[in-house]
Design a protein around this motif. Structure first.
Motif, PDB file in Angstrom:
ATOM      1  N   VAL A 234       0.474 -30.905  53.184  1.00  0.00           N
ATOM      2  CA  VAL A 234      -0.645 -31.313  54.034  1.00  0.00           C
ATOM      3  C   VAL A 234       0.408 -31.769  55.292  1.00  0.00           C
ATOM      4  O   VAL A 234       0.050 -32.898  56.068  1.00  0.00           O
ATOM      5  CB  VAL A 234      -1.037 -32.560  53.465  1.00  0.00           C
ATOM      6  CG1 VAL A 234      -2.284 -31.948  52.536  1.00  0.00           C
ATOM      7  CG2 VAL A 234      -0.194 -33.425  52.741  1.00  0.00           C
ATOM      8  N   ASP A 235       1.377 -31.083  55.784  1.00  0.00           N
ATOM      9  CA  ASP A 235       2.235 -31.293  57.041  1.00  0.00           C
ATOM     10  C   ASP A 235       2.952 -32.544  57.070  1.00  0.00           C
ATOM     11  O   ASP A 235       2.918 -33.260  58.101  1.00  0.00           O
ATOM     12  CB  ASP A 235       1.121 -31.130  58.229  1.00  0.00           C
ATOM     13  CG  ASP A 235       0.612 -29.535  58.090  1.00  0.00           C
ATOM     14  OD1 ASP A 235       1.032 -28.757  57.689  1.00  0.00           O
ATOM     15  OD2 ASP A 235      -0.573 -29.661  58.640  1.00  0.00           O
ATOM     16  N   LEU A 236       3.548 -32.897  55.769  1.00  0.00           N
ATOM     17  CA  LEU A 236       4.262 -34.054  55.780  1.00  0.00           C
ATOM     18  C   LEU A 236       5.531 -33.739  55.054  1.00  0.00           C
ATOM     19  O   LEU A 236       5.656 -33.801  53.905  1.00  0.00           O
ATOM     20  CB  LEU A 236       3.622 -35.244  55.050  1.00  0.00           C
ATOM     21  CG  LEU A 236       2.407 -35.826  55.646  1.00  0.00           C
ATOM     22  CD1 LEU A 236       1.877 -36.855  54.588  1.00  0.00           C
ATOM     23  CD2 LEU A 236       2.728 -36.318  56.849  1.00  0.00           C
ATOM     24  N   PRO A 237       6.460 -32.917  55.961  1.00  0.00           N
ATOM     25  CA  PRO A 237       7.583 -32.213  55.285  1.00  0.00           C
ATOM     26  C   PRO A 237       8.750 -33.219  55.086  1.00  0.00           C
ATOM     27  O   PRO A 237       9.666 -32.517  54.416  1.00  0.00           O
ATOM     28  CB  PRO A 237       8.114 -30.967  56.170  1.00  0.00           C
ATOM     29  CG  PRO A 237       7.519 -31.737  57.645  1.00  0.00           C
ATOM     30  CD  PRO A 237       6.131 -32.654  57.351  1.00  0.00           C
ATOM     31  N   VAL A 238       8.835 -34.269  55.651  1.00  0.00           N
ATOM     32  CA  VAL A 238       9.982 -35.157  55.353  1.00  0.00           C
ATOM     33  C   VAL A 238       9.585 -36.042  54.235  1.00  0.00           C
ATOM     34  O   VAL A 238       8.866 -37.072  54.440  1.00  0.00           O
ATOM     35  CB  VAL A 238      10.237 -35.965  56.817  1.00  0.00           C
ATOM     36  CG1 VAL A 238      11.489 -36.775  56.521  1.00  0.00           C
ATOM     37  CG2 VAL A 238      10.513 -35.016  57.780  1.00  0.00           C
ATOM     38  N   ALA A 281       6.670 -40.136  52.704  1.00  0.00           N
ATOM     39  CA  ALA A 281       6.458 -38.792  53.257  1.00  0.00           C
ATOM     40  C   ALA A 281       5.796 -38.809  54.715  1.00  0.00           C
ATOM     41  O   ALA A 281       5.004 -39.552  54.927  1.00  0.00           O
ATOM     42  CB  ALA A 281       5.329 -38.055  52.358  1.00  0.00           C
ATOM     43  N   LEU A 282       6.525 -38.098  55.360  1.00  0.00           N
ATOM     44  CA  LEU A 282       6.089 -38.194  56.971  1.00  0.00           C
ATOM     45  C   LEU A 282       6.441 -36.863  57.533  1.00  0.00           C
ATOM     46  O   LEU A 282       6.711 -35.892  57.114  1.00  0.00           O
ATOM     47  CB  LEU A 282       7.133 -39.224  57.689  1.00  0.00           C
ATOM     48  CG  LEU A 282       7.185 -40.584  57.253  1.00  0.00           C
ATOM     49  CD1 LEU A 282       8.651 -40.914  56.477  1.00  0.00           C
ATOM     50  CD2 LEU A 282       7.070 -41.830  58.068  1.00  0.00           C
ATOM     51  N   GLU A 283       5.774 -36.586  58.915  1.00  0.00           N
ATOM     52  CA  GLU A 283       5.516 -35.650  59.487  1.00  0.00           C
ATOM     53  C   GLU A 283       6.811 -35.005  59.945  1.00  0.00           C
ATOM     54  O   GLU A 283       6.832 -33.610  60.468  1.00  0.00           O
ATOM     55  CB  GLU A 283       4.388 -35.806  60.491  1.00  0.00           C
ATOM     56  CG  GLU A 283       4.764 -36.419  61.841  1.00  0.00           C
ATOM     57  CD  GLU A 283       4.896 -38.041  61.532  1.00  0.00           C
ATOM     58  OE1 GLU A 283       5.130 -38.993  62.599  1.00  0.00           O
ATOM     59  OE2 GLU A 283       4.427 -38.628  60.570  1.00  0.00           O
ATOM     60  N   THR A 290      11.079 -43.842  63.017  1.00  0.00           N
ATOM     61  CA  THR A 290      10.107 -44.868  63.239  1.00  0.00           C
ATOM     62  C   THR A 290       9.859 -45.578  62.049  1.00  0.00           C
ATOM     63  O   THR A 290       9.783 -47.160  62.081  1.00  0.00           O
ATOM     64  CB  THR A 290       8.961 -44.536  63.961  1.00  0.00           C
ATOM     65  OG1 THR A 290       9.344 -43.610  65.101  1.00  0.00           O
ATOM     66  CG2 THR A 290       8.003 -45.645  64.386  1.00  0.00           C
ATOM     67  N   PHE A 291       9.580 -45.062  61.141  1.00  0.00           N
ATOM     68  CA  PHE A 291       9.320 -45.982  59.785  1.00  0.00           C
ATOM     69  C   PHE A 291      10.467 -46.916  59.296  1.00  0.00           C
ATOM     70  O   PHE A 291      10.493 -48.035  59.189  1.00  0.00           O
ATOM     71  CB  PHE A 291       9.265 -45.030  58.614  1.00  0.00           C
ATOM     72  CG  PHE A 291       8.980 -45.533  57.191  1.00  0.00           C
ATOM     73  CD1 PHE A 291       7.694 -45.966  57.069  1.00  0.00           C
ATOM     74  CD2 PHE A 291       9.931 -45.660  56.274  1.00  0.00           C
ATOM     75  CE1 PHE A 291       7.268 -46.520  55.698  1.00  0.00           C
ATOM     76  CE2 PHE A 291       9.729 -46.256  55.118  1.00  0.00           C
ATOM     77  CZ  PHE A 291       8.483 -46.934  54.727  1.00  0.00           C
ATOM     78  N   ILE A 292      11.820 -46.319  59.592  1.00  0.00           N
ATOM     79  CA  ILE A 292      13.123 -46.956  59.217  1.00  0.00           C
ATOM     80  C   ILE A 292      13.198 -48.092  59.974  1.00  0.00           C
ATOM     81  O   ILE A 292      13.483 -49.210  59.698  1.00  0.00           O
ATOM     82  CB  ILE A 292      14.387 -45.826  59.241  1.00  0.00           C
ATOM     83  CG1 ILE A 292      14.134 -44.972  58.017  1.00  0.00           C
ATOM     84  CG2 ILE A 292      15.513 -46.950  58.911  1.00  0.00           C
ATOM     85  CD1 ILE A 292      15.362 -43.897  58.155  1.00  0.00           C
TER      86      ILE A 292
END
Length: 349
Positions: A234-238, A281-283, A290-292
């Motif tokens: 679902v386009d969240l490859p990281v 899981a992120l894009e 940014t999350f970190i």
């Protein structure tokens, strides 16, 4: 994921794994025929899997521990593959960062856990170090993971139709299940969208009996439904595993804040060298940064944060993940250990 409609359908299944085709079609603004065809294609391809699980808290069947392993250079995948063969392992990943692989391991007693941590894990070839973090409270589980694939109002409508506990409430009392209950749960683990008619035939009872038993287990919190999909689909490859140390006085608040973030698949309070562990899981790498920096960095009471990016997911929700044909296996190599003075934040990305 091929197109926007498929993404919306996956979102509908995440919001309500046993939603009817009519409910899915209404939520994603398409015809029932199209919704039926797309759901069948996604499940047949293995992109999406609907499963059930007996809640460990409700049934007192097992508990969980996150096991992090550092391996000899180049041996992370080999060790992870051996771990994935263990029936106790619900999920296994190869990582890059401070550790080389991680597994969530289910155990049924202190003696079982002792045998795993003292005997079986150290016996694995090429394992240099092992850390274990026992789960003591789950703030968020994959049963409630909801990436931004559907409008919030559509998600709310679908969740309102669910009988099972999709959130992270903990049952006050243990559920008492008999042989038929366990048989139904086992069948739904294999196919969470099986019809009442099919389940009844496989169990040798009427569809009404199966439905009544299943709904009773769901209403008690004993049986939870889950749609399993790899974030990359679902386009969240990281995909990354975070392990944090938070001042105990802020632990609940930090866990609740992370649980509310749409990028968090699961987050749990743990024992051991880290007291808050989870998966995100992120894009993109920019999204991870940014999350970190903004989400993790601003958590109350944060003392240390370690972020290890997943290179390969070998097992999820108790089943081996099918690797894409063109996938390449990238290994994390040896890396020097970095001293972490108290109060520091060590980010291994």
């Amino acid at each position: 994921m091929d197109d926007a409609l498929e993404r919306r359908i996956v979102g509908a299944l995440l919001a309500h794994p046993r939603a009817s085709i009519s409910q899915i079609a209404q939520a994603v603004f398409t015809s029932e025929a199209t919704a039926s065809r797309r759901v069948a294609a996604l499940t047949a391809a293995g992109t999406v899997r609907v499963t059930a699980s007996l809640d460990a808290e409700a049934t007192r069947r097992s508990r969980s521990v996150f096991v992090r392993l550092r391996c000899r250079p180049g041996q992370g995948s080999r060790t992870a593959e051996r771990l994935a063969e263990w029936p106790e392992c619900g999920s296994v990943k190869v990582l890059t960062g401070s550790v080389d692989c991680i597994a969530e391991v289910r155990y049924t007693s202190p003696a079982h856990l002792l045998a795993i941590t003292r005997d079986r894990l150290p016996a694995l070839d090429d394992v240099l170090a092992v850390w274990s973090n026992q789960v003591i409270r789950r703030f968020s589980t994959p049963h409630r993971w909801m990436p931004q694939l559907l409008p919030a109002d559509a998600v709310e409508r679908l969740r309102a139709c669910r009988i099972d506990w999709w959130n992270d409430r903990v049952p006050a009392t243990a559920a008492v299940l008999d042989h038929l209950d366990h048989q139904i749960a086992a069948l739904l683990t294999e196919d969470g969208r099986a019809t009442w008619q099919r389940l009844g035939q496989q169990c040798g009872v009427s569809p009404i009996t199966v439905r009544r038993r299943t709904e009773a287990m769901m209403q008690s919190g004993a049986l939870r439904m889950r749609t399993v999909v790899e974030p990359e689909a679902v386009d969240l490859p990281v995909d990354a595993f975070i392990s944090l140390n938070v001042n105990p006085t802020h632990l609940s608040r930090a866990g609740e804040l992370l649980a509310a973030h749409p990028s968090v698949l699961m987050i749990a309070a743990t024992t051991g060298d880290r007291n808050l562990c989870g998966e995100v899981a992120l894009e993109s790498d920019a999204g991870l940064y940014t999350f970190i920096s903004e989400t993790v960095g601003n958590l109350p009471g944060l003392q240390l944060a370690d972020v290890a990016v997943a290179l390969r997911s070998l097992k999820r929700a108790g089943r081996t993940v099918t690797e894409p044909p063109d996938a390449t296996r990238t290994e994390s190599r040896g890396r020097p250990s970095v001293p972490r003075p108290d109060g520091s934040i060590a980010l291994s990305v």
